[in-house]
Design an enzyme around this catalytic site. Structure first.
Site, short mmCIF file in Angstrom:
data_model
loop_
_atom_site.label_atom_id
_atom_site.label_comp_id
_atom_site.label_asym_id
_atom_site.label_seq_id
_atom_site.Cartn_x
_atom_site.Cartn_y
_atom_site.Cartn_z
N ASN A 65 0.84 -1.22 0.00
CA ASN A 65 0.00 0.00 0.00
C ASN A 65 0.87 1.26 0.00
OD1 ASN A 65 0.35 -1.19 2.49
ND2 ASN A 65 -1.81 -1.17 3.00
N CYS A 66 2.09 1.13 0.52
CA CYS A 66 2.98 2.31 0.54
C CYS A 66 3.36 2.74 -0.88
CB CYS A 66 4.24 2.02 1.36
SG CYS A 66 3.85 1.37 2.99
N THR A 87 -4.82 -9.86 22.82
CA THR A 87 -5.95 -9.08 23.32
C THR A 87 -6.36 -9.61 24.69
OG1 THR A 87 -7.65 -10.52 22.44
CG2 THR A 87 -6.79 -8.83 20.94
N ASN A 88 -7.48 -9.11 25.21
CA ASN A 88 -7.94 -9.62 26.50
C ASN A 88 -8.56 -11.01 26.38
OD1 ASN A 88 -10.06 -8.23 25.11
ND2 ASN A 88 -11.35 -8.49 26.92
N ILE A 127 -7.05 -14.69 21.09
CA ILE A 127 -7.10 -13.69 20.00
C ILE A 127 -5.96 -12.68 20.14
CG2 ILE A 127 -8.53 -11.98 18.79
CD1 ILE A 127 -11.00 -13.38 19.81
N ASP A 180 -2.25 -1.47 12.25
CA ASP A 180 -2.91 -0.17 12.39
C ASP A 180 -4.12 -0.21 13.33
OD1 ASP A 180 -1.12 0.67 10.51
OD2 ASP A 180 -2.60 1.16 8.96
N TYR A 207 32.10 7.27 7.21
CA TYR A 207 32.53 8.50 6.53
C TYR A 207 33.27 8.16 5.25
CZ TYR A 207 35.71 12.32 5.27
OH TYR A 207 36.43 13.25 4.58
N LYS A 265 33.13 14.25 11.10
CA LYS A 265 32.16 14.46 12.18
C LYS A 265 30.79 14.43 11.51
CE LYS A 265 34.90 17.65 14.90
NZ LYS A 265 35.16 19.08 14.85
C1 LIG Z 1 -1.13 5.21 0.42
C2 LIG Z 1 -0.41 4.69 1.61
C3 LIG Z 1 0.95 4.91 1.75
C4 LIG Z 1 1.62 4.44 2.86
N1 LIG Z 1 2.96 4.66 2.96
C5 LIG Z 1 3.63 4.20 4.04
C6 LIG Z 1 5.02 4.38 4.14
O1 LIG Z 1 5.66 4.95 3.25
N2 LIG Z 1 5.64 3.91 5.25
C7 LIG Z 1 4.96 3.26 6.24
O2 LIG Z 1 5.57 2.83 7.22
N3 LIG Z 1 3.64 3.07 6.16
C8 LIG Z 1 2.96 3.52 5.09
N4 LIG Z 1 1.62 3.31 5.00
C9 LIG Z 1 0.91 2.66 6.11
C10 LIG Z 1 1.02 1.14 6.05
O3 LIG Z 1 0.64 0.72 4.78
C11 LIG Z 1 0.14 0.54 7.12
O4 LIG Z 1 0.58 1.01 8.36
C12 LIG Z 1 0.17 -0.97 7.12
O5 LIG Z 1 -0.23 -1.48 5.90
C13 LIG Z 1 -0.74 -1.52 8.22
O6 LIG Z 1 -0.78 -2.89 8.17
P1 LIG Z 1 -2.04 -3.68 8.70
O7 LIG Z 1 -1.76 -5.12 8.51
O8 LIG Z 1 -2.39 -3.21 10.05
O9 LIG Z 1 -3.23 -3.21 7.78
P2 LIG Z 1 -3.38 -3.24 6.20
O10 LIG Z 1 -2.08 -3.39 5.56
O11 LIG Z 1 -4.23 -2.10 5.83
O12 LIG Z 1 -4.20 -4.56 5.95
C14 LIG Z 1 -5.49 -4.74 6.47
C15 LIG Z 1 -6.26 -5.68 5.57
O13 LIG Z 1 -7.32 -6.20 6.31
C16 LIG Z 1 -8.44 -6.35 5.46
N5 LIG Z 1 -9.65 -6.40 6.30
C17 LIG Z 1 -10.09 -5.46 7.16
N6 LIG Z 1 -11.22 -5.87 7.78
C18 LIG Z 1 -11.47 -7.11 7.29
C19 LIG Z 1 -12.51 -8.07 7.54
N7 LIG Z 1 -13.49 -7.82 8.40
N8 LIG Z 1 -12.46 -9.23 6.86
C20 LIG Z 1 -11.46 -9.48 5.98
N9 LIG Z 1 -10.48 -8.62 5.71
C21 LIG Z 1 -10.48 -7.45 6.36
C22 LIG Z 1 -8.37 -5.12 4.57
O14 LIG Z 1 -9.05 -5.35 3.37
C23 LIG Z 1 -6.87 -4.98 4.37
O15 LIG Z 1 -6.46 -5.60 3.17
C24 LIG Z 1 0.91 3.74 3.87
C25 LIG Z 1 -0.46 3.51 3.73
C26 LIG Z 1 -1.11 3.97 2.62
C27 LIG Z 1 -2.58 3.70 2.48
#
Ligand SMILES: Cc1cc2nc3c(=O)[nH]c(=O)nc-3n(C[C@H](O)[C@H](O)[C@H](O)COP(=O)(O)OP(=O)(O)OC[C@H]3O[C@@H](n4cnc5c(N)ncnc54)[C@H](O)[C@@H]3O)c2cc1C
Length: 560
Positions: A45-46, A277-278, A282, A287, A434, A442
């Protein structure tokens, strides 16, 4: 693990995919199933903004792994377009909806891992659902943005929110030939950074043709012929062919909440240091979770890929019986916009103040403007670095930097120093690379340590821009007359460093003297001369440059 354990993972991208792969490496017997409601697993996604901007030309380049690879390499089953609707904790089951067929079914687990990520915030504004308004989180969304630009021959865009996704999208849209306006409700882009560090970023964006509307809020959207009219709180409007909403993300906690899992005070899923979690069966990562800030010890939400990946790995360790612990987050991050890197680790001064942690008697900050490599080698580029540390023992608290090159390297070193509870005295002594092309004897990090250590050893007392404006000190500018003529702090007297010893009699002995030059180095030398001659002198940290960043950096509404 002895028994064949069933590990189900919700969310197959950063946290979920790393957890699955690590769990497999630790246990050949476990049955591991990864669910994602999207069309892809483990995608970058980044990289999405760069796909919009055609820097990444092929969509498949964004796919870090495929279901086929997961199956063949890791024996992990991936179920895409499979949304988890509910968790039945009592019977250890999840309800899955197959989004392609519409059917729902139950799956049993021994262990469940939640990595559902965060959802882009879509404020409930009038017209928010109009076509042409996009968020950036998934591949299909970015595909739609590309198609929209092409099909509508889009020429202009409004980016709402000047955080890192907003800036990355801005750069990519500009590079596609669109004129871009950023509307940001804070008086600066990258709102978590200290304002003075962002002043050069504003100038840089404006130089690149970006229109900044700071201190401004979007109140609604209307269709205006084939384009969109964006209403602003000031009563003005902006017109654009598309709108990118990048106003932040909210942890995806619906499933967890409905299942009665504990939610933290900031709204993320609450976990312990093992990412559990609690409910002992699980785990949650990424994020969606709330974790401890490594520096302040307070709960925080840091939606970054690095922590999500590490947490996924730690959860897998825990699930497989290992005692791995998550240390907490520092928010170490970088964003590059039109070749300018903005990077930070640890809390900013602003964040510490917001959390009521900053205390003038306990905390200090210094600024410096080192080059990324030796100045004798062609291409040396200056950066600005701010270091925050404790006054009593010199413990490093945070750092921010901005510049064209070598910025994130310095922040990475400081980030690791913070993790190891190091002090500014350690930075002073750090042995770093360096060679003419990439460093100095430095290094910038050593300089930061030396300057801070000088302050703590009272070899050089410092003042800050606010002191220059607010108190009655004698302001001494030690730059050359030509520099002084080009701009100065009001009320300053100019005695160039090279004339200081011969003209020292012109200075008052009964008044505090604040010395400054462009970056703080010549004025430090001046400060040493003065204090050894019995004057009460302080050096303005970061010099005239930081003064200009503080005082003149805030363009209200600037256009090209
Ligand atoms: C445009 C963009 C640029 C970014 N650039 C950076 C960067 O340069 N550097 C950096 O450190 N971070 C960056 N990030 C942030 C980083 O991508 C996220 O912090 C990271 O992907 C989080 O990982 P995650 O596994 O928590 O969630 P995600 O990677 O978002 O994955 C979550 C997944 O869970 C799925 N999901 C959610 N709920 C359900 C459900 N109920 N059932 C089934 N599937 C479900 C979603 O569809 C998704 O695919 C960026 C994010 C974006 C959007």
């Amino acid at each position: 693990m002895s028994n064949r354990k069933r590990i189900l993972i919700v969310g197959g991208v950063a946290g979920g995919a790393s957890c699955a792969a690590r769990a497999r490496r630790l246990s050949e017997e476990a049955e591991i199933v990864l669910f994602d409601r999207g069309e892809y697993v483990s995608f970058a996604n980044c990289g999405l903004p760069y796909y919009v901007g055609n820097v990444i030309k092929k969509e498949e380049k964004l796919l870090v792994a495929t279901p086929d690879l997961f199956k063949k390499q890791f024996n992990i089953q991936v179920k895409l377009q499979s949304e988890i609707l509910a968790i039945d904790r009592e019977n250890k089951q999840i309800e899955v909806k197959d989004l392609s067929s519409g059917e729902t079914y139950l799956e049993s687990y021994d262990t469940l891992v939640l990595s559902p990520g965060a959802a882009p915030i879509k404020p409930p504004l009038p017209g928010i659902e109009l076509p042409g308004i996009f968020t950036v989180r998934t591949i299909p969304e970015t595909r739609q943005i590309k198609e929209w630009i092409e099909n509508n021959r889009a020429k202009s865009a409004v980016v709402v929110g000047g955080g890192f996704i907003g800036l990355e999208m801005t750069e990519n849209l500009v590079n596609l030939g669109l004129s871009v306006t950023i509307v940001e409700m804070q008086p600066q882009v990258m709102p978590l950074y200290d304002t003075e560090l962002i002043s050069p970023v504003h100038k840089h964006l404006i130089r690149k043709g970006v229109k900044l509307r700071l201190d401004e809020t979007v109140t609604g959207f209307e269709q205006n012929g084939s384009s969109l009219s964006i209403q602003l709180k000031s009563g003005e409007t902006e017109n654009a062919d598309l709108v990118i909403l990048s106003v932040g993300v909210r942890p995806e906690t619906k499933l967890a909440k409905e299942a009665g899992l504990e939610i933290g005070e900031l709204g993320g899923i609450k976990v312990d240091e093992h990412m559990r979690t609690n409910d002992e069966n699980i785990w949650a990562v990424g994020d969606a979770v709330e974790v401890k800030d490594f520096v302040t010890g307070k709960p925080t939400l840091v939606p970054l890929a690095g922590p999500a990946n590490r947490q996924g790995r730690i959860a897998a360790d825990g699930i497989c019986g290992r005692d791995s612990r998550f240390r907490g987050v520092q928010g170490t991050s970088a964003v590059v916009v039109f070749g300018l890197t903005i990077s930070s680790t640890g809390p900013s001064e602003k964040t510490l103040k917001r959390l009521d942690v900053w205390d003038d008697s306990k905390h200090e900050k210094i600024y410096l403007h080192p080059n990324q490599h030796a100045t004798y080698y062609p291409g040396a580029k200056m950066m600005t670095l701010k270091l925050i540390f404790a006054k009593d023992d010199g413990q490093i608290i945070g750092a921010q930097a901005v510049g064209e090159e070598g910025v994130e390297k310095r922040i990475d070193v400081i980030a690791f120093a913070i993790q190891k509870n190091s002090t500014v005295f350690d930075l002073e002594e750090a042995e770093l690379c360096y060679c003419p092309q990439s460093g100095s004897a430095k290094d910038a990090v050593n300089f930061a340590g030396m300057i801070a250590a000088n302050v703590l050893r009272e070899d050089a007392q410092i003042a800050h821009c606010a002191d220059a404006v607010n108190n009655n000190a004698f302001l001494l500018d030690v730059r050359d007359p030509a520099e002084f003529k080009r701009g100065r702090i009001d009320g300053a007297v100019n005695i160039p460093l090279n004339e200081l010893r011969s003209r020292i009699g012109e200075l008052p002995k009964d008044q505090e003297i604040l010395t400054y030059c462009l970056v703080g180095q010549r004025s430090y030398y001046a400060n040493r001369i003065l204090t050894q001659n019995g004057f009460k002198a302080k050096n303005i940290s970061g010099g005239y440059l930081i003064y200009t960043f503080c005082e003149k950096n805030r363009p209200k509404s600037l256009s090209k």
